[in-house]
Design a protein around this motif. Structure first.
Motif, PDB file in Angstrom:
ATOM      1  N   GLU A 119      36.781 -63.018 110.520  1.00  0.00           N
ATOM      2  CA  GLU A 119      35.239 -63.572 109.785  1.00  0.00           C
ATOM      3  C   GLU A 119      34.931 -65.075 110.577  1.00  0.00           C
ATOM      4  OE1 GLU A 119      37.506 -62.982 105.469  1.00  0.00           O
ATOM      5  OE2 GLU A 119      38.332 -63.939 106.754  1.00  0.00           O
ATOM      6  N   THR A 120      34.139 -65.509 109.687  1.00  0.00           N
ATOM      7  CA  THR A 120      33.801 -66.743 110.042  1.00  0.00           C
ATOM      8  C   THR A 120      33.413 -67.995 109.379  1.00  0.00           C
ATOM      9  OG1 THR A 120      31.325 -66.351 109.391  1.00  0.00           O
ATOM     10  CG2 THR A 120      31.800 -65.447 111.919  1.00  0.00           C
ATOM     11  N   VAL A 121      33.602 -68.826 109.549  1.00  0.00           N
ATOM     12  CA  VAL A 121      33.783 -70.352 109.286  1.00  0.00           C
ATOM     13  C   VAL A 121      32.915 -71.884 110.270  1.00  0.00           C
ATOM     14  CG1 VAL A 121      34.699 -72.403 108.530  1.00  0.00           C
ATOM     15  CG2 VAL A 121      36.043 -69.996 108.804  1.00  0.00           C
ATOM     16  N   LEU A 122      32.176 -71.749 109.356  1.00  0.00           N
ATOM     17  CA  LEU A 122      31.400 -73.049 109.825  1.00  0.00           C
ATOM     18  C   LEU A 122      31.533 -74.212 108.899  1.00  0.00           C
ATOM     19  CD1 LEU A 122      28.922 -74.264 111.752  1.00  0.00           C
ATOM     20  CD2 LEU A 122      27.117 -73.168 109.749  1.00  0.00           C
ATOM     21  N   PHE A 123      32.381 -75.155 109.630  1.00  0.00           N
ATOM     22  CA  PHE A 123      32.784 -76.502 109.206  1.00  0.00           C
ATOM     23  C   PHE A 123      31.835 -77.703 108.859  1.00  0.00           C
ATOM     24  CE2 PHE A 123      36.956 -76.577 107.628  1.00  0.00           C
ATOM     25  CZ  PHE A 123      37.058 -78.095 106.717  1.00  0.00           C
ATOM     26  N   TYR A 124      31.247 -78.123 108.232  1.00  0.00           N
ATOM     27  CA  TYR A 124      30.780 -79.490 108.131  1.00  0.00           C
ATOM     28  C   TYR A 124      31.687 -81.099 107.380  1.00  0.00           C
ATOM     29  CZ  TYR A 124      26.803 -77.460 109.425  1.00  0.00           C
ATOM     30  OH  TYR A 124      25.679 -76.462 109.732  1.00  0.00           O
ATOM     31  N   PRO A 125      32.360 -80.822 108.372  1.00  0.00           N
ATOM     32  CA  PRO A 125      33.591 -82.623 107.816  1.00  0.00           C
ATOM     33  C   PRO A 125      32.910 -83.586 106.824  1.00  0.00           C
ATOM     34  CG  PRO A 125      34.037 -81.776 110.338  1.00  0.00           C
ATOM     35  CD  PRO A 125      32.660 -81.455 109.765  1.00  0.00           C
ATOM     36  N   LYS A 126      31.601 -83.990 107.169  1.00  0.00           N
ATOM     37  CA  LYS A 126      31.261 -85.355 106.631  1.00  0.00           C
ATOM     38  C   LYS A 126      30.027 -85.139 105.722  1.00  0.00           C
ATOM     39  CE  LYS A 126      31.738 -87.497 110.540  1.00  0.00           C
ATOM     40  NZ  LYS A 126      30.936 -88.354 112.355  1.00  0.00           N
ATOM     41  N   ILE A 127      29.854 -83.279 104.731  1.00  0.00           N
ATOM     42  CA  ILE A 127      29.022 -82.585 103.966  1.00  0.00           C
ATOM     43  C   ILE A 127      29.636 -82.533 102.811  1.00  0.00           C
ATOM     44  CG2 ILE A 127      26.766 -82.123 104.286  1.00  0.00           C
ATOM     45  CD1 ILE A 127      26.066 -82.092 106.458  1.00  0.00           C
ATOM     46  N   ILE A 128      29.543 -82.956 102.204  1.00  0.00           N
ATOM     47  CA  ILE A 128      29.632 -82.417 100.400  1.00  0.00           C
ATOM     48  C   ILE A 128      29.580 -80.687 100.110  1.00  0.00           C
ATOM     49  CG2 ILE A 128      30.274 -84.926  99.442  1.00  0.00           C
ATOM     50  CD1 ILE A 128      27.774 -84.425  97.503  1.00  0.00           C
ATOM     51  N   GLU A 129      30.172 -80.463  99.427  1.00  0.00           N
ATOM     52  CA  GLU A 129      29.960 -78.444  98.627  1.00  0.00           C
ATOM     53  C   GLU A 129      28.256 -78.997  98.375  1.00  0.00           C
ATOM     54  OE1 GLU A 129      31.112 -74.839  98.320  1.00  0.00           O
ATOM     55  OE2 GLU A 129      32.409 -76.830  99.505  1.00  0.00           O
ATOM     56  N   ASP A 130      28.116 -79.740  97.229  1.00  0.00           N
ATOM     57  CA  ASP A 130      26.881 -79.150  96.609  1.00  0.00           C
ATOM     58  C   ASP A 130      26.123 -79.003  97.337  1.00  0.00           C
ATOM     59  OD1 ASP A 130      27.872 -79.353  94.668  1.00  0.00           O
ATOM     60  OD2 ASP A 130      27.780 -81.524  93.670  1.00  0.00           O
ATOM     61  N   ASP A 131      26.047 -81.065  98.438  1.00  0.00           N
ATOM     62  CA  ASP A 131      24.424 -80.958 100.021  1.00  0.00           C
ATOM     63  C   ASP A 131      24.065 -79.267 101.038  1.00  0.00           C
ATOM     64  OD1 ASP A 131      23.481 -83.326  98.558  1.00  0.00           O
ATOM     65  OD2 ASP A 131      25.024 -84.280  99.652  1.00  0.00           O
ATOM     66  N   ALA A 140      25.414 -68.447 102.371  1.00  0.00           N
ATOM     67  CA  ALA A 140      26.924 -68.552 102.035  1.00  0.00           C
ATOM     68  C   ALA A 140      26.405 -66.809 100.695  1.00  0.00           C
ATOM     69  CB  ALA A 140      26.698 -69.115 101.173  1.00  0.00           C
ATOM     70  N   GLU A 141      25.938 -65.958 100.686  1.00  0.00           N
ATOM     71  CA  GLU A 141      25.656 -65.114 100.224  1.00  0.00           C
ATOM     72  C   GLU A 141      26.764 -63.548 101.098  1.00  0.00           C
ATOM     73  OE1 GLU A 141      22.852 -63.878  98.612  1.00  0.00           O
ATOM     74  OE2 GLU A 141      23.099 -65.456  97.266  1.00  0.00           O
ATOM     75  N   GLU A 142      26.560 -63.851 103.197  1.00  0.00           N
ATOM     76  CA  GLU A 142      26.793 -63.380 104.027  1.00  0.00           C
ATOM     77  C   GLU A 142      28.332 -62.857 103.471  1.00  0.00           C
ATOM     78  OE1 GLU A 142      26.832 -62.824 108.456  1.00  0.00           O
ATOM     79  OE2 GLU A 142      25.034 -64.092 107.741  1.00  0.00           O
ATOM     80  N   PRO A 143      28.564 -61.512 103.889  1.00  0.00           N
ATOM     81  CA  PRO A 143      29.627 -61.464 103.718  1.00  0.00           C
ATOM     82  C   PRO A 143      30.411 -61.578 104.936  1.00  0.00           C
ATOM     83  CG  PRO A 143      28.326 -59.376 104.218  1.00  0.00           C
ATOM     84  CD  PRO A 143      28.026 -60.465 103.870  1.00  0.00           C
ATOM     85  N   ILE A 147      30.235 -71.037 104.219  1.00  0.00           N
ATOM     86  CA  ILE A 147      31.261 -72.637 104.824  1.00  0.00           C
ATOM     87  C   ILE A 147      31.788 -73.371 104.262  1.00  0.00           C
ATOM     88  CG2 ILE A 147      28.800 -74.704 104.638  1.00  0.00           C
ATOM     89  CD1 ILE A 147      27.670 -72.046 106.028  1.00  0.00           C
ATOM     90  N   PHE A 148      32.320 -74.352 104.937  1.00  0.00           N
ATOM     91  CA  PHE A 148      33.676 -75.360 104.840  1.00  0.00           C
ATOM     92  C   PHE A 148      32.675 -76.970 104.942  1.00  0.00           C
ATOM     93  CE2 PHE A 148      36.389 -72.174 104.845  1.00  0.00           C
ATOM     94  CZ  PHE A 148      37.552 -71.856 104.369  1.00  0.00           C
ATOM     95  N   SER A 149      33.055 -77.130 103.867  1.00  0.00           N
ATOM     96  CA  SER A 149      32.683 -78.809 103.742  1.00  0.00           C
ATOM     97  C   SER A 149      34.046 -79.734 103.819  1.00  0.00           C
ATOM     98  CB  SER A 149      32.442 -79.053 102.536  1.00  0.00           C
ATOM     99  OG  SER A 149      32.804 -78.726 101.461  1.00  0.00           O
ATOM    100  N   LYS A 150      33.595 -80.927 103.701  1.00  0.00           N
ATOM    101  CA  LYS A 150      34.391 -82.013 103.302  1.00  0.00           C
ATOM    102  C   LYS A 150      35.262 -81.910 102.014  1.00  0.00           C
ATOM    103  CE  LYS A 150      34.237 -87.545 103.197  1.00  0.00           C
ATOM    104  NZ  LYS A 150      35.287 -87.353 101.793  1.00  0.00           N
ATOM    105  N   ASP A 151      34.692 -81.377 101.189  1.00  0.00           N
ATOM    106  CA  ASP A 151      35.125 -81.308  99.987  1.00  0.00           C
ATOM    107  C   ASP A 151      37.151 -80.600 100.110  1.00  0.00           C
ATOM    108  OD1 ASP A 151      33.663 -83.164  98.476  1.00  0.00           O
ATOM    109  OD2 ASP A 151      32.527 -81.009  97.530  1.00  0.00           O
ATOM    110  N   ASP A 152      36.448 -79.600 101.000  1.00  0.00           N
ATOM    111  CA  ASP A 152      37.401 -78.693 101.456  1.00  0.00           C
ATOM    112  C   ASP A 152      38.312 -78.804 101.828  1.00  0.00           C
ATOM    113  OD1 ASP A 152      36.588 -75.827 100.423  1.00  0.00           O
ATOM    114  OD2 ASP A 152      34.989 -76.055 101.746  1.00  0.00           O
ATOM    115  N   LEU A 153      38.453 -80.265 102.999  1.00  0.00           N
ATOM    116  CA  LEU A 153      38.666 -80.571 103.798  1.00  0.00           C
ATOM    117  C   LEU A 153      39.982 -81.770 103.525  1.00  0.00           C
ATOM    118  CD1 LEU A 153      39.509 -81.636 107.055  1.00  0.00           C
ATOM    119  CD2 LEU A 153      38.279 -82.492 106.868  1.00  0.00           C
ATOM    120  N   ASP A 154      39.061 -82.836 102.085  1.00  0.00           N
ATOM    121  CA  ASP A 154      39.960 -82.640 101.250  1.00  0.00           C
ATOM    122  C   ASP A 154      41.133 -82.919 100.641  1.00  0.00           C
ATOM    123  OD1 ASP A 154      38.141 -85.616 102.842  1.00  0.00           O
ATOM    124  OD2 ASP A 154      36.901 -85.984 100.973  1.00  0.00           O
TER     125      ASP A 154
END
Length: 602
Positions: A119-131, A140-143, A147-154
């Motif tokens: 699996e792969t994870v691309l993480f953006y700790p400073k950008i919220i999920e909706d953006d 996001a549809e790729e199996p 994509i992880f966001s600030k929301d996931d981190l918080d």
């Protein structure tokens, strides 16, 4: 979380280069605090030229590749406007395919279904999920790509990861993890940058002594180069102008790396040069460049190769420098010569013309590794010193007896005993110093000899190269720590081509163009993120923890001394095993091979 494998350790995070940024640190703690303890975390692993932020590995479940982009939203939009916002996604996708095809081929052998183990994870700790959803809606549809966001981190949440919820998987096995782990464990070069070197009493005496004119000899692993570089660092720290010179082009980067380990602040205050390059620079800078070119042209020798065919032109250049020594600038307070057994005394006399008044000259060598047959010249030098014929010509030379470093700190008793047998059986003169004296060190080695037909030597070398990475007890060898030491350039080129066919990149010292080959030797660095290939001559002076030695032929004293040089490169590792496998097609050496702990014949 206790009991987890973390490489490098959390205690060493402050020393990682480049250091973790704020976002990467937060993401690490998210994984460390929430993943099951069977998940191993590898930070910035050296990956055959690539360096993802994290690789997460669970031997029973799967593999997760993590890339962290500590960007603000405006930065991501700017990347998007330049059509570059998919670059990190493509990077992860490509690395996933490489792991499946090359770095963990046991997965591929199970069929395409096993691709889901990664699996792969691309993480953006400073950008919220909706953006992020607006930007990465299709991706996001790729199996198995998340994509992880600030929301996931918080929210301290890893629920997006399917494998995070599994305890086991039919797609992943311990064998797969063992294969991949050899690419993930932190390489020796990185660990060395954080290591404090300890010196014994005799080594300290040489490092800290006042002005020296001394020759030092020692067995393989006695710390000759280490002492030489440490002394250079000490002198440079006092504002002295210091030159380290050697005969082997490939040694240049190793000595520079060694100076970094000893004193990071001093490296750029010391000059490091191969001998002929220093000779060339001095002549060019003093309006004697035409003489340099004339000398090489007259002898029709390719100046890029460092073998005995260079002796005549180098001797002429040395004499030219000696004859013009009164006009040369006195640049150095100290000149230190490494692997001095490769030097003609005449070359040392030429170098002395660059010393300031009362400057020091320090030479370190091991005459058992006399691969260019210079021992006899030093014996003649001793006679001339005794008769004062050299001193009368203005050369101060060296004074007194050789200073001896008698303890080997690198070679374990097992390989030391074998090399001692080799010395007695195949070197046709008594060595000036042996490697019989050992310190008591905790050390484990895995030694193997494979006797093969000449026609099959490349294939068996290729196979054994990949056997080296396998775990010994609980430790794996990093692929980037593995060297293939080749008796001839031809063997190295063939093996390198075979690896490249499998998409395994190498760092090597081979090229059909002499100029390019010399450049490759200059930058043959231990820290390169690839499997390394070179010749017996070019590995001289270095120490390594995992190697294949490929021997095709042996008949002359130089052949046997070159083989001895290759066999004595293995170094101790107090925490892990060191591995040496010899693949040999020379029948004269088969009886010696049968004395090794593991012997196979094909």
């Amino acid at each position: 979380m206790t009991g987890r494998i973390i490489s490098p350790s959390i205690e060493d995070f402050s020393k990682i280069t480049p250091p973790l940024n704020e976002g990467e640190e937060k993401v690490f703690h998210l994984f460390n605090n929430n993943l099951d303890k069977n998940w191993e975390i590898y930070t910035q692993p050296f990956f055959n030229g690539k360096r993802p932020d994290f690789i997460l590995l669970n031997p029973n479940v799967g593999i997760i590749i993590v890339e962290v982009k500590d960007w603000e939203l405006n930065t991501l939009k700017d990347q998007q406007s330049h059509n570059k916002h998919n670059v990190p996604v493509n990077y992860l996708r490509n690395l996933k395919e490489n792991i499946f095809d090359m770095y963990c081929p046991t997965l591929a052998q199970k069929g395409l279904n096993a691709f889901a183990a990664i699996e792969t994870v691309l993480f953006y700790p400073k950008i919220i999920e909706d953006d992020l959803k607006n930007i990465y809606s299709k991706i996001a549809e790729e199996p198995r790509a998340y994509i992880f966001s600030k929301d996931d981190l918080d929210s301290n949440n890893l629920d997006k990861l399917k494998t995070h919820q599994y305890k086991s998987s039919k797609l992943m096995a311990i064998e797969d993890a063992d294969y991949l782990r050899s690419w993930l464990v932190e390489p020796e070069h990185s660990i060395e940058q954080r290591t404090t070197i300890k010196f014994d009493r005799h080594q300290k005496e040489l490092i800290e002594a006042q002005n020296l004119r001394r020759r030092v000899r020692g067995s393989a692993g006695s710390g000759k180069s280490l002492v030489l570089v440490a002394r250079a660092c000490r002198l440079a720290s006092k504002g002295k102008n210091v030159l380290i010179v050697h005969f082997n082009n490939a040694l240049n980067s190793y000595l520079r790396d060694l100076s970094t380990v000893i004193d990071r602040k001093i490296k750029n205050k010391i000059e490091f040069y191969p001998l002929f390059q220093k000779f060339k620079d001095i002549l060019l800078e003093n309006n004697l460049g035409d003489k340099y070119d004339e000398t090489w042209a007259k002898h029709k020798v390719d100046q890029e190769y460092t073998d005995t065919t260079l002796d005549t032109p180098l001797n002429e250049i040395a004499k030219l420098l000696i004859n013009n020594s009164d006009y040369l600038p006195k640049l150095y307070d100290a000149i230190l010569i490494d692997e001095g057994q490769n030097f003609d005394p005449l070359w040392c006399q030429a170098l002395e013309g660059l010393l300031k008044h009362d400057g020091e000259m320090f030479l370190a060598g091991d005459h058992t590794q006399d691969i260019y047959e210079k021992n006899i010249l030093w014996n003649n030098y001793e006679k001339k010193i005794n008769s004062q014929s050299i001193i009368s010509r203005g050369w101060k030379g060296f004074r007194g007896r050789w200073f001896e470093l008698k303890k080997s700190y690198r070679l374990a008793p097992e390989i030391a005993d074998l090399c001692q047998v080799f010395t007695k059986d195949f070197l046709f003169e008594d060595p000036m110093l042996t490697i019989s004296q050992q310190t008591e060190i905790p050390y484990r080695s895995d030694l193997k000899w494979v006797q093969v037909n000449k026609e099959a030597i490349i294939q068996y070398a290729f196979d054994e190269l990949f056997n080296l990475h396998k775990k010994y007890e609980s430790k794996a060898v990093s692929m980037t720590d593995i060297y293939a030491l080749c008796q001839y350039r031809r063997i190295g080129i063939e093996l390198s081509n075979k690896l490249e066919e499998k998409n395994i990149k190498t760092s090597n010292t081979f090229d059909d163009n002499g100029y390019k080959e010399r450049k490759k030797k200059y930058y043959f660095m231990k820290g390169s993120e690839r499997i390394k290939l070179t010749t017996f001559q070019s590995i001289q002076g270095r120490e390594i923890k995992a190697a294949i030695v490929i021997i095709e032929h042996a008949s002359s004293p130089i052949d046997f001394r070159n083989i001895y040089t290759a066999l004595t490169r293995l170094k101790k590792d107090e925490e892990e095993v060191s591995k040496l496998t010899v693949v040999c097609s020379e029948q004269k050496l088969e009886s010696f091979g049968k004395k090794w702990p593991k012997f196979e014949t094909y």
